[in-house]
Every structure is written in structure tokens, then in C-alpha cells.
Design a protein around this motif. Sequence first.
Motif, PDB file in Angstrom:
ATOM      1  N   ALA A 233       0.828  -1.205   0.000  1.00 51.07           N
ATOM      2  CA  ALA A 233       0.000   0.000   0.000  1.00 51.07           C
ATOM      3  C   ALA A 233       0.861   1.254   0.000  1.00 51.07           C
ATOM      4  O   ALA A 233       0.547   2.236  -0.698  1.00 51.07           O
ATOM      5  CB  ALA A 233      -0.923  -0.012   1.218  1.00 51.07           C
ATOM      6  N   GLU A 236       2.266   1.746  -3.504  1.00 48.13           N
ATOM      7  CA  GLU A 236       1.238   2.249  -4.422  1.00 48.13           C
ATOM      8  C   GLU A 236       0.917   3.718  -4.153  1.00 48.13           C
ATOM      9  O   GLU A 236       0.481   4.438  -5.059  1.00 48.13           O
ATOM     10  CB  GLU A 236      -0.020   1.394  -4.289  1.00 48.13           C
ATOM     11  CG  GLU A 236       0.169  -0.029  -4.808  1.00 48.13           C
ATOM     12  CD  GLU A 236      -1.016  -0.933  -4.515  1.00 48.13           C
ATOM     13  OE1 GLU A 236      -1.964  -0.468  -3.831  1.00 48.13           O
ATOM     14  OE2 GLU A 236      -1.002  -2.095  -4.961  1.00 48.13           O
ATOM     15  N   HIS A 237       1.173   4.145  -2.907  1.00 47.24           N
ATOM     16  CA  HIS A 237       0.938   5.546  -2.542  1.00 47.24           C
ATOM     17  C   HIS A 237       2.099   6.448  -2.968  1.00 47.24           C
ATOM     18  O   HIS A 237       2.022   7.670  -2.809  1.00 47.24           O
ATOM     19  CB  HIS A 237       0.724   5.637  -1.027  1.00 47.24           C
ATOM     20  CG  HIS A 237       0.170   6.940  -0.553  1.00 47.24           C
ATOM     21  ND1 HIS A 237      -1.102   7.383  -0.871  1.00 47.24           N
ATOM     22  CD2 HIS A 237       0.726   7.918   0.215  1.00 47.24           C
ATOM     23  CE1 HIS A 237      -1.308   8.566  -0.319  1.00 47.24           C
ATOM     24  NE2 HIS A 237      -0.215   8.921   0.340  1.00 47.24           N
TER      25      HIS A 237
END
Length: 281
Positions: A233, A236-237
Motif C-alpha cells: 500500500a 502504491e501511494h
Amino acid sequence: MERYGIVGWPVAHSVSPAMQEAGFRALGREAVYELYETAPEALADRFQQLRAAGLRGWNVTVPHKEAAVNLVDDIDLAAAKAGSVNTVVVRHGRLAGYSTDGYGLATAMTEAFALPLAGSRQLYLGTGGAARAAAVYAALNGAAAIVLVNRTLARAEALAATILAAAPGLPVRCIPLADTDDVAAALRQCDVLIQCTSLGLRPDDELPLAPSLLPQELAVYDMIYGRTPFQQAASEHGCRIADGRGMLLHQGCRSLELWTGQTAPIAAMREALNKALRQRN
């Protein structure tokens, strides 16, 4: 045949034997590195057994690092200040205690992010034993500021007191995990987030922190080795990420150097570690 090992509870999952034995082979040393699963109530007896058996040294892992401080005859200053021992060296029958965890993390972050420890602003997510040795080492070696984020504020404050005892005057802040606005503001002022909780070890674990709080391009170091949902995550950020295998490698290399007095063969140990992790998964 030289004998070394690792003491923990549990310890069967450890990949350290593969890494350390590869290091010994590369140095031309005939040595074995064994697992010693030891319940907390048996730890003191285990140390004496290993000394009597002629081991030259051993690692100490969860949950014994703090208890080991009181079981060695001599202790390195940094280990004493952190209240944590992960490496024991036997010299002339005496047990000397060291902590190589902070060195391992600092070296891994420099390798992964080109981020030197001196002058760095660090935020630790979680304030248990994994964070303790690393944060105190950082404080002793030039970190510019440390922020401690924890679900229970009192635990963060206890670690802050330990850090300030080691490095008086260092800026140290404690923030409860529930105060997301304050956490987000602190992250914007930091160079690296160090994820020290156990969240991510199991597939159904919740994320330790909402990825939306992370500034893009922030360096995120997760002490868990292997890709976790939080690492995915964060990536992806837009964050730069690294898992804990670098810390495991470099703390192990430093332990080997303390035991042998020789420079660790990092490439051989890294290859063996990565192979062992692939086989385990």
C-alpha cells in the motif's frame, strides 16, 4: 569445530543458521550455528549451558533481548543504554553482551534509501523491543529528531525516557496512534518511517497505519522481512519501501564480526539469506 547459535522462543522459524553458516564457510572457518529454543524461565540456565558447552557466541532473539542484559558478565555501552542484548561473545570464559540491531537498521536504511543516520529525522511506528535498540542506537549516533507513535502513549513515553537518558537534549516526541492529524503532520517533517509492529506477519492483520497519511516519496522501512500489505500500500501511494531483510543481514554480519574478528562476507551472507527466505515462503 566452532559452535555458535541463536536463543529464542520460538526459534524454529529462524533463517539465521543459513546466513551465518554461509558466512563462516566464506571465511574458511569450520563452524556450526544451531537453534536453541528456550522458554523464558529457562534462559539463565541456557546461558550457563552454552558457556559450559564451549560455544564461542550466540544471538539472542524475541523475547529474550531485555532479560539477556542481566545474564552477561560485561556489556557494551550502547546495549546497556538500550537495555537490549542480541549478541553474546564468549571471551576467556566471560560473556560479553552487545546489541547489533541498531547498526543493522542504520546500515540497511543507508543501503536502501541512501539515507545516512547522522542528521536523520525518524518516526518509529510501534515502541516495543524492536524499536528500543534501534531508536537508542540512532540517538547515540547523530539522529536529529525522533518521533514515537504507539497505540498506548505510556509505552511511547517510557521509550522516550530511555532515549533521553542515552542522549539528553535530543528532540523526542510521543504521539498516540489515534491522533491521525498529529501523526500526518509529524510524517511530513520526517525522513523515514520505521514500521516496528508485528502487524503484517499474518495475512489477515490490519494495516498498522493508513497509507493516506504517508507523504509521497517518504522512505518507509518495515522491520518485517518479505512483502506485506502495508509495504504494498505504501508503494502504491508513492513511497520508497524496504523490508526487514537488510536489517537482519547487517545485524547478523556485525555479530559475526564480533565473534570472529574478521570482516563479514556480506555478499555470501546476503545470497544465503535470500535463498533461505525464498525456500521458507
